[in-house]
Design a protein around this motif. Structure first.
Motif, PDB file in Angstrom:
ATOM      1  N   GLN A 132       1.013  -1.233  -0.024  1.00 14.93           N
ATOM      2  CA  GLN A 132       0.060  -0.207  -0.227  1.00 14.93           C
ATOM      3  C   GLN A 132       0.756   1.202  -0.387  1.00 14.93           C
ATOM      4  OE1 GLN A 132      -3.280  -0.209   2.927  1.00 14.93           O
ATOM      5  NE2 GLN A 132      -4.251   1.257   1.935  1.00 14.93           N
ATOM      6  N   HIS A 133       1.992   0.934   0.681  1.00 21.79           N
ATOM      7  CA  HIS A 133       3.027   2.443   0.673  1.00 21.79           C
ATOM      8  C   HIS A 133       3.267   2.541  -1.101  1.00 21.79           C
ATOM      9  CE1 HIS A 133       6.241   4.811   2.139  1.00 21.79           C
ATOM     10  NE2 HIS A 133       7.179   4.417   1.512  1.00 21.79           N
ATOM     11  N   LEU A 134       3.494   1.108  -1.137  1.00 20.88           N
ATOM     12  CA  LEU A 134       4.779   1.371  -2.356  1.00 20.88           C
ATOM     13  C   LEU A 134       3.735   1.581  -3.563  1.00 20.88           C
ATOM     14  CD1 LEU A 134       7.364  -0.943  -1.982  1.00 20.88           C
ATOM     15  CD2 LEU A 134       7.383   1.173  -2.082  1.00 20.88           C
ATOM     16  N   TRP A 135       1.893   1.242  -3.252  1.00 17.65           N
ATOM     17  CA  TRP A 135       1.338   1.764  -4.174  1.00 17.65           C
ATOM     18  C   TRP A 135       1.006   3.341  -4.694  1.00 17.65           C
ATOM     19  CZ3 TRP A 135       0.048  -0.569  -8.582  1.00 17.65           C
ATOM     20  CH2 TRP A 135      -1.802  -0.674  -9.409  1.00 17.65           C
ATOM     21  N   ASP A 151      -0.662   9.041   6.759  1.00 22.31           N
ATOM     22  CA  ASP A 151      -0.523   7.978   7.659  1.00 22.31           C
ATOM     23  C   ASP A 151       1.047   7.013   7.526  1.00 22.31           C
ATOM     24  OD1 ASP A 151      -0.884   6.287   9.881  1.00 22.31           O
ATOM     25  OD2 ASP A 151      -2.208   5.071   8.981  1.00 22.31           O
ATOM     26  N   TYR A 152       1.422   7.268   6.331  1.00 21.64           N
ATOM     27  CA  TYR A 152       2.657   6.221   5.846  1.00 21.64           C
ATOM     28  C   TYR A 152       3.505   7.044   5.708  1.00 21.64           C
ATOM     29  CZ  TYR A 152      -1.035   2.727   5.306  1.00 21.64           C
ATOM     30  OH  TYR A 152      -1.591   1.985   5.313  1.00 21.64           O
ATOM     31  N   ALA A 153       3.773   8.121   6.015  1.00 22.92           N
ATOM     32  CA  ALA A 153       4.725   9.158   6.069  1.00 22.92           C
ATOM     33  C   ALA A 153       6.690   7.997   7.063  1.00 22.92           C
ATOM     34  CB  ALA A 153       4.558  10.250   6.573  1.00 22.92           C
ATOM     35  N   VAL A 154       7.282   8.682   5.689  1.00 20.90           N
ATOM     36  CA  VAL A 154       8.819   7.995   6.626  1.00 20.90           C
ATOM     37  C   VAL A 154       9.559   9.156   7.091  1.00 20.90           C
ATOM     38  CG1 VAL A 154      10.442   6.370   5.965  1.00 20.90           C
ATOM     39  CG2 VAL A 154       8.171   5.857   5.845  1.00 20.90           C
ATOM     40  N   THR A 155       9.679  10.027   7.476  1.00 21.29           N
ATOM     41  CA  THR A 155      10.265  11.010   8.220  1.00 21.29           C
ATOM     42  C   THR A 155      11.573  10.470   8.412  1.00 21.29           C
ATOM     43  OG1 THR A 155       9.772  11.293  10.744  1.00 21.29           O
ATOM     44  CG2 THR A 155       8.637  11.945   8.926  1.00 21.29           C
ATOM     45  N   GLU A 156      12.201   9.562   8.183  1.00 21.53           N
ATOM     46  CA  GLU A 156      13.663   9.416   9.214  1.00 21.53           C
ATOM     47  C   GLU A 156      13.817   8.316   8.022  1.00 21.53           C
ATOM     48  OE1 GLU A 156      15.771  11.274  10.786  1.00 21.53           O
ATOM     49  OE2 GLU A 156      13.874  12.951  10.868  1.00 21.53           O
ATOM     50  N   PRO A 157      15.190   7.966   7.599  1.00 23.18           N
ATOM     51  CA  PRO A 157      15.316   6.864   6.827  1.00 23.18           C
ATOM     52  C   PRO A 157      15.722   6.034   7.869  1.00 23.18           C
ATOM     53  CG  PRO A 157      17.057   7.715   6.470  1.00 23.18           C
ATOM     54  CD  PRO A 157      15.701   9.438   7.089  1.00 23.18           C
ATOM     55  N   VAL A 158      15.284   4.930   7.483  1.00 24.41           N
ATOM     56  CA  VAL A 158      15.793   3.554   8.799  1.00 24.41           C
ATOM     57  C   VAL A 158      17.125   3.510   7.647  1.00 24.41           C
ATOM     58  CG1 VAL A 158      15.106   1.342   9.363  1.00 24.41           C
ATOM     59  CG2 VAL A 158      13.851   3.156   9.356  1.00 24.41           C
ATOM     60  N   ALA A 164      11.984   4.235   1.670  1.00 25.51           N
ATOM     61  CA  ALA A 164      11.045   2.787   1.496  1.00 25.51           C
ATOM     62  C   ALA A 164       9.802   1.935   1.840  1.00 25.51           C
ATOM     63  CB  ALA A 164      11.774   1.670  -0.005  1.00 25.51           C
ATOM     64  N   VAL A 165      10.539   1.646   3.260  1.00 27.76           N
ATOM     65  CA  VAL A 165       9.917   1.372   3.728  1.00 27.76           C
ATOM     66  C   VAL A 165       9.812   1.598   5.468  1.00 27.76           C
ATOM     67  CG1 VAL A 165       9.938  -1.267   5.869  1.00 27.76           C
ATOM     68  CG2 VAL A 165      11.331  -1.060   3.286  1.00 27.76           C
ATOM     69  N   PRO A 166       8.049   1.878   5.354  1.00 24.01           N
ATOM     70  CA  PRO A 166       7.376   2.472   6.250  1.00 24.01           C
ATOM     71  C   PRO A 166       8.127   1.791   8.114  1.00 24.01           C
ATOM     72  CG  PRO A 166       6.162   2.256   5.098  1.00 24.01           C
ATOM     73  CD  PRO A 166       6.406   1.304   4.788  1.00 24.01           C
ATOM     74  N   ASN A 167       8.704   2.386   9.411  1.00 29.69           N
ATOM     75  CA  ASN A 167       8.155   1.763  10.676  1.00 29.69           C
ATOM     76  C   ASN A 167       7.735   0.642  10.702  1.00 29.69           C
ATOM     77  OD1 ASN A 167      10.715   3.520  10.771  1.00 29.69           O
ATOM     78  ND2 ASN A 167       9.580   5.087  11.926  1.00 29.69           N
ATOM     79  N   ARG A 168       6.233   0.900  10.148  1.00 26.26           N
ATOM     80  CA  ARG A 168       5.383   0.043  10.806  1.00 26.26           C
ATOM     81  C   ARG A 168       5.327  -1.417  10.632  1.00 26.26           C
ATOM     82  NH1 ARG A 168      -0.246   2.040   9.344  1.00 26.26           N
ATOM     83  NH2 ARG A 168       0.553   4.290  10.265  1.00 26.26           N
TER      84      ARG A 168
END
Length: 183
Positions: A132-135, A151-158, A164-168
């Motif tokens: 869903q995040h990538l789509w 809700d899918y924002a990734v504010t800090e890179p992991v 590309a990959v949300p923390n959730r």
């Protein structure tokens, strides 16, 4: 076995037509390498690799291990060991001999099945959320809030995953995370 089927993906994205099936299949194929980069193989696969002995043990590189098929010394055309005489730690991939003898230095050729057998529900959910995040990225700012309201924002890179990959997703995968590698 797939992380998500096309029907599961369409349900997650609320897609009711076949108009995006080809493009969606590309997204589905991209999920496994991302998730498996964090937790190791999910989908069962046969692996053949060359190993060097550490005396009392050999260590397979892809975990978890479903089963060991064969272990054969490469030098001198040696015969394969009877896998029933070996113990395999399926989580760490460490092979030991049940008779407690040492392995000769090798090299050894190991053939085994790596993966999980079934996709755990939390891994499947993580794959659905990642999809869903990538789509959503194909729509840009037109289909979502900009600047942290998404809700899918990734504010800090992991580390190792960028944005590309949300923390959730990473939190759902945490119980299955690969153990640290030994150099």
């Amino acid at each position: 076995m797939a992380l998500l089927t096309l029907d599961e993906a369409k349900r997650q994205l609320d897609i009711e037509t076949t108009a995006h099936d080809v493009e969606l299949q590309l997204y589905l194929e991209a999920l496994a390498p991302v998730i498996e980069g964090y937790i190791g193989p999910v989908e069962n696969r046969i692996v053949t690799e060359t190993l060097t002995s550490h005396g009392a043990s050999l260590c397979l590189r892809q975990t978890p291990v479903v089963s060991l098929t064969s272990l054969t010394p490469v030098l001198d055309g040696g015969a394969a060991l009877d896998v029933a005489t070996l113990a395999v730690d399926t989580v760490t991939g460490v092979i030991t001999r049940r008779d407690r003898f040492l392995f000769c230095p090798g090299p050894w050729t190991a053939v085994y099945v790596a993966g999980r057998g079934t996709v755990p529900a939390t891994v499947k959910l993580a794959a659905a959320i990642l999809l869903q995040h990538l789509w959503r990225t194909q729509y840009g700012a037109a289909r979502g809030a900009v600047g942290g309201g998404d809700d899918y924002a990734v504010t800090e890179p992991v580390a190792g995953f960028g944005y590309a990959v949300p923390n959730r997703v990473l939190e759902l995968l945490e119980p299955y995370k690969m153990p640290p590698a030994v150099a």
